[in-house]
Scaffold this active site. Structure first.
Site, PDB file in Angstrom:
ATOM      1  N   ASP A  44      31.461  38.424  44.352  1.00 37.66           N
ATOM      2  CA  ASP A  44      32.776  38.812  43.823  1.00 37.66           C
ATOM      3  C   ASP A  44      33.812  37.770  44.224  1.00 37.66           C
ATOM      4  OD1 ASP A  44      34.619  40.291  42.406  1.00 37.66           O
ATOM      5  OD2 ASP A  44      35.030  41.705  44.024  1.00 37.66           O
ATOM      6  N   LEU A  76      48.575  47.923  53.779  1.00 41.57           N
ATOM      7  CA  LEU A  76      48.630  46.692  53.000  1.00 41.57           C
ATOM      8  C   LEU A  76      48.365  46.946  51.524  1.00 41.57           C
ATOM      9  CD1 LEU A  76      46.669  44.287  55.392  1.00 41.57           C
ATOM     10  CD2 LEU A  76      49.127  44.292  54.964  1.00 41.57           C
ATOM     11  N   GLY A  77      47.541  47.947  51.231  1.00 41.35           N
ATOM     12  CA  GLY A  77      47.211  48.247  49.847  1.00 41.35           C
ATOM     13  C   GLY A  77      46.236  49.396  49.780  1.00 41.35           C
ATOM     14  N   SER A  78      46.049  49.926  48.576  1.00 36.54           N
ATOM     15  CA  SER A  78      45.127  51.042  48.402  1.00 36.54           C
ATOM     16  C   SER A  78      44.544  50.999  47.000  1.00 36.54           C
ATOM     17  CB  SER A  78      45.834  52.382  48.633  1.00 36.54           C
ATOM     18  OG  SER A  78      46.893  52.559  47.713  1.00 36.54           O
TER      19      SER A  78
END
EC number: 2.7.11.1
Length: 354
Positions: free
Chosen positions: A209, A80-82
């Site tokens: 966050d 999905l992402g890095s």
């Protein structure tokens, strides 16, 4: 705000803790440290796991089931992402869709990476409709893996609130995800987020966050707060007599007291929610300009995103929304509403819309 004028050194000392300055200029949509789930997904996934599979986890009591991973039941689908702190994959676990986060072992700041991994587990064992649930976690990794730990999480959805706010016209997602945010939808999402915050704070957990990129929208159109890599347990913070631990996060959404290096309270999350609600309402970016100047102005000159737009001034509902946002980003935490009071105000406001 494109530029912020700050007096030169010598006129007055900086109200910001020196350790809060960012090492480089970052976009307001990117974290001041890379503990968050990445926003940008690569086009192609590489090899997902290297080496052999760790031994199958022994049977555990149900209350401790999250503390171990049954590796034979993990089926990775795609990345999905890095980012600097690791990678996130879509997968199935025991046949159920999940997201798997691997935290890198070899990073520029290994200690921060370790803190991020363990912070993600602050919500382990907790369940709430507006919180992404930790399904399982383990420090055991494949032999040749570069990961110091693996976390299996509930799959909260393919779309973030950030994408809905800013990428609506370009998103390849279905039409239901691409339509603009109406006031009713904005309030619905706001209540989802506040409900999640109310639950977290009742468990003495601070997110620290909160921003649109860390809010997932499920297929059922429910907002779920995700990415707890910067979270803290309140009792740990209260027990510290010395300076607080380093807290990551996103400078555009950090409360003045956090920028000054003070110990966090639940009101820091309320401030972040106020910025997030402003983004949903205006679909604009909070600040532009050099991050350190923005941080200075937020603390020293009470800088906030503009509330002068027609969306806030042209109607009574806009002015009511303006008042809610202003209450959330008051300079002093004690002046901000609690999540419980904010939930009540949002419900009352939604009730006036009919």
């Amino acid at each position: 705000v494109s530029h912020v004028t700050v007096p030169s050194e010598g006129v007055m000392p900086s109200p910001l803790s020196l350790c809060r300055y960012l090492p480089r200029e970052l976009s307001p949509s990117v974290d001041s440290r890379s503990c968050s789930i990445p926003l940008v997904a690569p086009r192609k996934a590489g090899k997902l796991f290297l080496g052999t599979t760790p031994p199958r986890a022994p049977g555990l009591p149900r209350r401790l089931a999250w503390f171990s991973i049954d590796w034979e039941q993990v089926c990775l689908m795609h990345r999905l992402g890095s980012g600097g702190f690791g990678s996130v994959y879509k997968a199935t676990y025991h046949g159920v869709p999940v997201a798997i986060k691997q935290v890198n072992k070899c990073t520029e700041d290994l200690r921060a990476s370790q803190r991020s991994f363990w912070a993600e587990l602050n919500i382990a064992g907790l369940r709430h409709d507006n919180i992404v649930r930790v399904v399982a976690a383990s420090t055991r990794t494949p032999e040749d893996s570069n990961s110091l730990g693996t976390i299996i999480m509930e799959f909260g959805g393919n779309v973030t609130l950030h994408q809905v706010i800013y990428d609506a016209t370009r998103s390849p997602e279905p039409l239901s995800c691409r339509k603009q945010l109406s006031l009713g939808k904005c309030l619905k999402y706001s209540l989802d987020v506040v409900n999640g915050l109310l639950f977290l704070h009742s468990q003495s957990i601070l997110h620290l966050d909160l921003k649109p990129a860390n809010i997932l929208i499920s297929e059922q159109d429910v907002c779920k707060i995700s990415d707890f890599g910067c979270s803290q347990k309140l009792q740990v913070l209260r027990g510290r007599q010395a300076s607080p631990p380093h807290i990551g996060g996103t400078y555009t959404h950090q409360a003045p007291e956090i920028l000054k290096g003070e110990i966090a309270t639940p009101k820091a999350d309320i401030y972040s929610f106020g910025i997030t609600l402003w983004q949903m309402t205006t679909r604009e970016v909070p600040y532009s300009g050099e991050p350190q100047y923005v941080q200075y102005a937020v603390v020293a000159y009470n800088l906030r995103p503009s509330l002068a737009g027609a969306v806030f001034t042209a109607s009574l509902t806009g002015k009511a929304l303006q008042n809610i946002i202003q209450s959330c980003w008051e300079a002093r935490g004690l002046q901000r509403p609690s999540a419980e009071l904010l939930q009540r105000d949002l419900k009352a406001f939604r009730g006036t819309l009919g």
